[in-house]
Design a protein around this motif. Sequence first.
Motif, mmCIF file in Angstrom:
data_model
loop_
_atom_site.group_PDB
_atom_site.id
_atom_site.type_symbol
_atom_site.label_atom_id
_atom_site.label_comp_id
_atom_site.label_asym_id
_atom_site.label_seq_id
_atom_site.Cartn_x
_atom_site.Cartn_y
_atom_site.Cartn_z
ATOM 1 N N MET A 1 117.200 31.218 130.374
ATOM 2 C CA MET A 1 115.877 32.011 131.476
ATOM 3 C C MET A 1 115.827 31.102 132.959
ATOM 4 S SD MET A 1 112.354 29.311 130.829
ATOM 5 C CE MET A 1 112.152 30.779 128.702
ATOM 6 N N ASN A 2 115.677 32.423 133.565
ATOM 7 C CA ASN A 2 115.879 32.246 134.899
ATOM 8 C C ASN A 2 114.252 31.770 135.541
ATOM 9 O OD1 ASN A 2 116.724 32.383 137.910
ATOM 10 N ND2 ASN A 2 116.472 34.396 138.001
ATOM 11 N N ILE A 3 114.148 30.459 136.040
ATOM 12 C CA ILE A 3 112.800 29.465 136.310
ATOM 13 C C ILE A 3 112.692 30.051 137.689
ATOM 14 C CG2 ILE A 3 111.962 28.138 136.697
ATOM 15 C CD1 ILE A 3 113.162 26.596 134.535
ATOM 16 N N GLY A 4 113.232 29.869 138.647
ATOM 17 C CA GLY A 4 113.193 30.375 140.338
ATOM 18 C C GLY A 4 112.472 30.167 141.205
ATOM 19 N N THR A 5 111.754 30.575 141.915
ATOM 20 C CA THR A 5 111.003 29.794 142.850
ATOM 21 C C THR A 5 110.074 30.038 141.586
ATOM 22 O OG1 THR A 5 111.814 31.574 144.257
ATOM 23 C CG2 THR A 5 109.577 30.386 145.526
ATOM 24 N N ILE A 6 109.195 28.783 142.166
ATOM 25 C CA ILE A 6 107.765 27.906 142.373
ATOM 26 C C ILE A 6 106.920 27.795 142.915
ATOM 27 C CG2 ILE A 6 105.963 25.966 141.635
ATOM 28 C CD1 ILE A 6 108.222 27.136 139.623
ATOM 29 N N ARG A 7 105.505 28.530 142.929
ATOM 30 C CA ARG A 7 104.369 29.240 143.290
ATOM 31 C C ARG A 7 103.186 28.802 142.265
ATOM 32 N NH1 ARG A 7 101.961 33.708 140.838
ATOM 33 N NH2 ARG A 7 103.468 34.981 139.746
ATOM 34 N N LYS A 8 102.111 28.606 143.271
ATOM 35 C CA LYS A 8 100.877 28.304 142.675
ATOM 36 C C LYS A 8 100.750 29.578 142.114
ATOM 37 C CE LYS A 8 97.898 28.962 146.210
ATOM 38 N NZ LYS A 8 97.113 27.672 147.261
ATOM 39 N N GLY A 9 99.615 29.784 140.856
ATOM 40 C CA GLY A 9 98.879 30.826 140.083
ATOM 41 C C GLY A 9 97.621 31.258 141.336
ATOM 42 N N SER A 172 91.967 20.428 140.504
ATOM 43 C CA SER A 172 92.557 21.081 139.848
ATOM 44 C C SER A 172 94.239 22.234 140.020
ATOM 45 C CB SER A 172 92.330 22.083 138.463
ATOM 46 O OG SER A 172 92.903 22.971 137.751
ATOM 47 N N ALA A 173 95.359 22.428 139.583
ATOM 48 C CA ALA A 173 96.089 22.661 140.148
ATOM 49 C C ALA A 173 97.009 23.529 139.211
ATOM 50 C CB ALA A 173 96.895 22.347 141.077
ATOM 51 N N SER A 174 97.880 24.325 139.482
ATOM 52 C CA SER A 174 99.031 24.745 138.402
ATOM 53 C C SER A 174 99.907 25.651 139.152
ATOM 54 C CB SER A 174 97.908 26.191 138.403
ATOM 55 O OG SER A 174 97.571 27.595 139.048
ATOM 56 N N ALA A 175 101.098 25.827 138.733
ATOM 57 C CA ALA A 175 102.273 26.531 138.767
ATOM 58 C C ALA A 175 103.251 27.458 137.606
ATOM 59 C CB ALA A 175 103.156 25.616 139.147
ATOM 60 N N VAL A 176 103.825 28.237 138.534
ATOM 61 C CA VAL A 176 103.748 29.372 137.681
ATOM 62 C C VAL A 176 105.673 29.461 138.100
ATOM 63 C CG1 VAL A 176 103.692 31.730 137.022
ATOM 64 C CG2 VAL A 176 101.397 30.748 137.956
ATOM 65 N N SER A 177 106.425 29.967 137.568
ATOM 66 C CA SER A 177 107.735 30.170 137.355
ATOM 67 C C SER A 177 107.750 31.863 137.574
ATOM 68 C CB SER A 177 109.031 29.717 136.690
ATOM 69 O OG SER A 177 108.546 30.684 135.457
ATOM 70 N N GLU A 178 109.183 32.548 137.932
ATOM 71 C CA GLU A 178 109.101 34.158 138.240
ATOM 72 C C GLU A 178 109.605 34.684 136.845
ATOM 73 O OE1 GLU A 178 112.856 35.046 140.489
ATOM 74 O OE2 GLU A 178 111.969 34.258 142.133
ATOM 75 N N ASP A 179 109.770 33.667 134.921
ATOM 76 C CA ASP A 179 109.789 34.185 134.254
ATOM 77 C C ASP A 179 108.770 34.238 133.590
ATOM 78 O OD1 ASP A 179 109.932 31.799 134.385
ATOM 79 O OD2 ASP A 179 112.486 32.121 133.217
ATOM 80 N N GLY A 180 107.774 33.421 133.959
ATOM 81 C CA GLY A 180 106.353 33.687 133.167
ATOM 82 C C GLY A 180 105.904 32.196 132.104
ATOM 83 N N THR A 249 91.920 7.635 135.740
ATOM 84 C CA THR A 249 91.579 8.688 135.384
ATOM 85 C C THR A 249 92.238 9.574 134.754
ATOM 86 O OG1 THR A 249 92.645 7.570 138.241
ATOM 87 C CG2 THR A 249 93.458 10.108 137.388
ATOM 88 N N ILE A 250 92.024 10.338 134.028
ATOM 89 C CA ILE A 250 91.436 10.920 133.327
ATOM 90 C C ILE A 250 92.269 12.175 133.233
ATOM 91 C CG2 ILE A 250 90.597 10.110 131.763
ATOM 92 C CD1 ILE A 250 88.224 11.001 131.591
ATOM 93 N N GLY A 251 92.492 13.432 132.586
ATOM 94 C CA GLY A 251 93.182 15.070 132.302
ATOM 95 C C GLY A 251 93.656 15.467 131.216
ATOM 96 N N VAL A 252 94.128 16.534 131.804
ATOM 97 C CA VAL A 252 95.232 17.610 130.505
ATOM 98 C C VAL A 252 95.841 17.894 131.838
ATOM 99 C CG1 VAL A 252 93.418 19.207 130.265
ATOM 100 C CG2 VAL A 252 95.134 18.849 128.920
ATOM 101 N N VAL A 253 96.974 18.544 130.714
ATOM 102 C CA VAL A 253 98.247 19.522 131.702
ATOM 103 C C VAL A 253 98.379 20.046 130.601
ATOM 104 C CG1 VAL A 253 100.589 19.734 131.927
ATOM 105 C CG2 VAL A 253 99.350 18.249 132.954
ATOM 106 N N ALA A 254 97.799 21.603 130.717
ATOM 107 C CA ALA A 254 98.567 22.956 129.752
ATOM 108 C C ALA A 254 99.240 23.690 130.084
ATOM 109 C CB ALA A 254 97.145 24.401 130.248
ATOM 110 N N VAL A 255 100.497 24.454 129.040
ATOM 111 C CA VAL A 255 101.832 24.622 129.676
ATOM 112 C C VAL A 255 101.204 25.804 128.821
ATOM 113 C CG1 VAL A 255 103.020 23.143 130.170
ATOM 114 C CG2 VAL A 255 102.784 23.809 128.101
ATOM 115 N N ASN A 256 102.231 27.766 128.634
ATOM 116 C CA ASN A 256 101.672 28.189 127.672
ATOM 117 C C ASN A 256 103.336 29.237 126.782
ATOM 118 O OD1 ASN A 256 103.774 29.461 129.722
ATOM 119 N ND2 ASN A 256 103.402 31.272 130.466
ATOM 120 N N ALA A 257 103.889 27.522 126.846
ATOM 121 C CA ALA A 257 105.616 27.745 126.410
ATOM 122 C C ALA A 257 105.009 26.735 125.400
ATOM 123 C CB ALA A 257 106.393 26.507 126.598
ATOM 124 N N ASP A 258 105.774 27.022 123.714
ATOM 125 C CA ASP A 258 106.141 27.469 122.492
ATOM 126 C C ASP A 258 106.292 26.071 121.690
ATOM 127 O OD1 ASP A 258 108.731 28.212 122.887
ATOM 128 O OD2 ASP A 258 108.816 28.895 121.547
#
Length: 347
Positions: A1-9, A172-180, A249-258
């Motif tokens: 898995m090549n994570i690569g550059t991180i950018r916001k969604g 809210s904020a997000s981050a996306v890697s090059e490989d999805g 301070t309350i909240g949640v992190v969501a990920v698309n990983a299995d």
Amino acid sequence: MNIGTIRKGKLNLITDVEGIAVGNAEDAHVRTGVTVVLPDEAAIAAVDVRGGGPGTRETDALDPDCLVDAVHGLVFSGGSVYGLDAASGAVAWLGARGRGYALGNSPLVAPVVPSAILFDLTNGGNKDWGEEPPYRALGRAACEKAERHFSLGNAGAGFGARAGLLKGGLGSASAVSEDGLKVGALIASNPFGSVVMPGSRAFWAAPYEMDGEFGGHGWPGEMSGLAARDPFDETKAALAGITPGTNTTIGVVAVNADITSAEARRLAIMAQDGLARAIRPVHAPVDGDVIFVLATGKVALGPENRAGRLAWLGSIAADCVARSVARGVYEAESLGGAASYRERYGK
């Protein structure tokens, strides 16, 4: 898995993680609100509680040793103990639409909807609600409004929040890697501690900011001697009157990983470090800091170096949490006696 550059969604919101919707509902008269996070399908979930005065519902069910490992929604609410009833409204809304665990031959389903609350009972709103607090209705209304686009600042659970001596809010904020791989956070910031550095307008979260999302002010030029500075510099006026459980301070992190429920629990623990990057002091006796994790499972981490990949997810999750704290305060508007960041410091 090549994570690569991180950018916001694209949206720079937690809903950049596909399959996640967010709904906000507010009562301006009461000065409070509710935020719901609804996955399209039941999502793997976990929680980590660090504050000294938490208020939660159904968090014990998320222990990896317990039967439940997936949830149908999360609820975040103002109102302290009264706000826990917001989850009842969300449960009723989901159940009426058949979203929940099947119960044998029963026509009913059982939605699992953990929740956490923050304290906004002394912000000047009219809390004379008698035996009918507004939170159950607000929980249903927030479900009705759930979508990918949603407001920040004085919105949902952040409507009546404070952050130290500043107006708090929903961020809210997000981050996306090059490989999805995608990571998103949503935080309702109501901490006792300060989100800005003493003697400046710089957010503690400044090193993690992307594209000027909370003003782009960076760090002060002189950074030496930070450990010697008074951590209560920005909150001294509140020290004399603090009451246990009156912040959070309350909240949640969501990920698309299995990831598994145990891995989600580790991710929640790591994500809590984002609060430490954005708030000083944090996890105080008067805070009830809670971070959930939701995993939609759409992208495979794979078996190779899985621990390392999970560690990467946790690090990025903490960054997203820190960014979300600052964004929530930056986007908030003044309310009652709480001045907004932009009123006090400018844009």
